[in-house]
Design an enzyme around this catalytic site. Sequence first.
Site, PDB file in Angstrom:
ATOM      1  N   SER A 158      16.418 -38.917 -48.609  1.00 52.80           N
ATOM      2  CA  SER A 158      14.994 -39.246 -48.675  1.00 52.80           C
ATOM      3  C   SER A 158      14.214 -37.975 -49.009  1.00 52.80           C
ATOM      4  O   SER A 158      14.698 -36.863 -48.783  1.00 52.80           O
ATOM      5  CB  SER A 158      14.510 -39.795 -47.326  1.00 52.80           C
ATOM      6  OG  SER A 158      13.107 -39.999 -47.318  1.00 52.80           O
ATOM      7  N   TYR A 172      14.114 -38.934 -38.108  1.00 55.40           N
ATOM      8  CA  TYR A 172      14.567 -39.461 -39.400  1.00 55.40           C
ATOM      9  C   TYR A 172      14.640 -38.350 -40.440  1.00 55.40           C
ATOM     10  O   TYR A 172      15.638 -38.193 -41.151  1.00 55.40           O
ATOM     11  CB  TYR A 172      13.609 -40.562 -39.866  1.00 55.40           C
ATOM     12  CG  TYR A 172      13.865 -41.053 -41.269  1.00 55.40           C
ATOM     13  CD1 TYR A 172      14.890 -41.953 -41.545  1.00 55.40           C
ATOM     14  CD2 TYR A 172      13.074 -40.618 -42.341  1.00 55.40           C
ATOM     15  CE1 TYR A 172      15.115 -42.416 -42.839  1.00 55.40           C
ATOM     16  CE2 TYR A 172      13.294 -41.071 -43.634  1.00 55.40           C
ATOM     17  CZ  TYR A 172      14.319 -41.967 -43.873  1.00 55.40           C
ATOM     18  OH  TYR A 172      14.547 -42.409 -45.147  1.00 55.40           O
TER      19      TYR A 172
END
Length: 272
Positions: A158, A172
């Site tokens: 990401s 995350y």
Amino acid sequence: MTGTLPHTDQKAGGSRMFDVDGLSIVVTGGTRGIGRGIAAVFARAGAQVLITGRDEERGHLAAKELGELGGRVSFVAAEAASAADAQEVAAAAADRHGGLDVLCANAGIFPESPLSTMSEADMDLVYATNVKGTMLAVRACLPLLVASGRGRVVLTSSITGPVTGYPGWAHYGASKAAQLGYMRTAAVELAPHGITVNAVLPGNIATEGLAEMGEDYLRSTEAVIPLRRLGSVEDIGHAALFFASREAGYVTGQALVVDGGQVLPESPSALA
């Protein structure tokens, strides 16, 4: 058959770039969101695709719908953080496809939790799924990827963590940055086997999870993306297709940002 990609497309009568027709591909977390988009791109390209997920009903339905796009798609229930499940996924690929050429380690979660209230259980869950799950999938599939002779590993990381930060996603972001640290060493270790290891770093992609953040979030996000739109799951699938191809055989240990230019502007005023 698994193995070396053909250099010509007999049906088309000539060469075809990014040809994965007939190859064996595993997409973890492939029943929804980005994983489903990756699986769809490979299915349309004629690959044999095995998708994984925790929800059996959703998984079998997704496999049926994806199978209508082309290729052959099947489902196996698996928990990303389970070593036993990872072994079952590898065994299923060997049984159903005769081997494995490409592993797309995509399964991941992104629960929101501010630092002030983030529990140890929150941290453990995200790391177990996103980091440990990636490592377990690669380890389980490694013998098959070696046997393929042209193995490919594609990680879904990401921009959050490796490039940017966002409140509530510290665990995350840390997990996604950790994936890239893993990728670089794995690329070095597996290179003697002809296996490449690369990662796609999605920006804001139109998925079920993003939709849950609300219309205001979606519109405000589009406003700061130079291309003025959210990415599609297929945009990530096409990047994965490149990394899986013979044309990308000399590319390893690399991270490709796919975000419509989201990380480029120095400030929102640059897009005024």
